[in-house]
Design an enzyme around this catalytic site. Structure first.
Site: not given
Ligand code: CP
Ligand code: NVA
Length: 328
Positions: A124, A151, A154, A246, A286, A314
């Site tokens: 990340r 991402h 996700q 988001d 998310c 996830r």
């Protein structure tokens, strides 16, 4: 190495062709074909059933995942580590304050060390270039656990969630409302690769960039996908089956917070906006959510919300990705 239980061969959820992803990186959804994404989803559904039934599926016994975090995380950290444990392997959380990738040691040198010890790397990062550089210098697969650009993990979990709730991904209007950010970019690429009908509602100055749209629309020409960008959140949500939002301020953008707070309130996912969607629409986020900003409590805690299913998935999609990239 464990062999796959028969459930993977007889699974009928997605009827996906099985594509080998052995040795691949997952830097962006745009690097994958439709068949490859379907292979991941197929495996994710199967692994979820295994986990729910409490059947052992120790497919990565003795394997190690290195996790690099330049930014905070709850879901990514927990699901990758828990996933490796459930698969019989092990995960190491490499705290950035100790490793200091890019200052104490260069990104290529970090990759050249890690590849000698571990089987797979998840990173990340702030700059997308960092995950590209890690992948370019690592002999073991590198998984993007979020960059400023995209991402992918996700969105794979989100696709699994949509399939669970709607039984399909196509012939659905998917609306994303808010900031055209890393999550939006991966959703746009998924729309291009898989042929989704995606409507983004975002203010001028915060809409997805031309290169992202051009790349995804070029793919969508072959998959019957449609990617439309609206200034008006109501136009994006009108008749939608899925309404996704988001954060208005992504990690690393904190200095822009005051400016963004002036621009985004009309894009809040609240009951009034949701009234324009289909009566059975699902609402996605998310997470982490900023309640009262991009989404109201009423919507996030309401009957349309599937946000914690996304969070759970996830775990399952990343287990699918880990096993497939490691060739089991
Ligand atoms: N959605 C997501 O990636 O959550 P974390 O930032 O907590 O990992
Ligand atoms: N767009 C958000 C996603 C967090 C999971 C961010 O980058 O902070």
């Amino acid at each position: 190495m464990s062999t796959l239980p028969v459930v993977f061969e007889t699974d009928t959820v997605t009827r996906a062709p099985v594509e080998s992803l052995f040795g691949r990186d997952l830097v962006s959804i745009a690097d994958y074909t439709s068949a490859e994404l379907r292979t991941i989803l197929h495996r994710a559904h199967a692994l979820k059933r295994e986990q729910r039934a409490r059947r052992a599926h120790r497919l990565l016994e003795g394997r190690t995942l290195a996790m690099i975090f330049e930014k905070p995380s709850l879901r990514t950290r927990c699901t990758f580590e828990t996933g490796m444990t459930q698969l019989g392997g092990h995960a190491i959380d490499l705290a950035q304050q100790h490793m200091q990738m890019g200052t104490r040691e260069s990104v290529p040198d970090v990759a050249h060390n890690l590849e000698r010890w571990v089987d797979v790397i998840m990173a990340r990062v702030f700059s997308h270039q960092t995950v590209i550089e890690l992948a370019a210098n690592s002999k073991v697969p590198v998984i993007n656990g979020l960059s400023d650009f995209c991402h992918p993990c996700q969105i794979m979990a989100d696709l699994q969630t949509i399939e669970e709730h709607r039984g399909r991904l196509t012939s659905l209007k998917i609306a994303y409302v808010g900031d055209g950010n890393n999550v939006t970019n991966s959703l746009i690429f998924a729309a291009g690769v898989l042929g989704l009908d995606l409507h983004v509602g975002a203010p001028q100055g915060y809409q997805p960039t031309g290169p992202v749209l051009e790349r995804a629309r070029a793919m969508a020409l072959h998959t019957d996908g449609e990617i439309v960008v609206h200034d008006d959140p109501v136009a994006a949500v009108d008749g939608a089956d899925v309404v996704y939002t988001d954060s208005w301020v992504s990690m690393g953008q904190e200095a822009e917070s005051a400016e963004r707070m002036k621009v985004f309130p009309p894009y809040q996912v609240n009951a009034a906006l949701l009234a324009h969607a289909r009566a059975d629409a699902i609402v996605m986020h998310c997470l982490p959510a900023h309640r009262g900003l991009e989404i109201t409590d009423e919507v996030m805690d309401g009957p349309h919300s599937v946000v914690f299913d996304q969070s759970e998935n996830r775990l399952h999609t990343q287990k699918a990705i880990l096993t497939l990239l490691l060739g089991v």
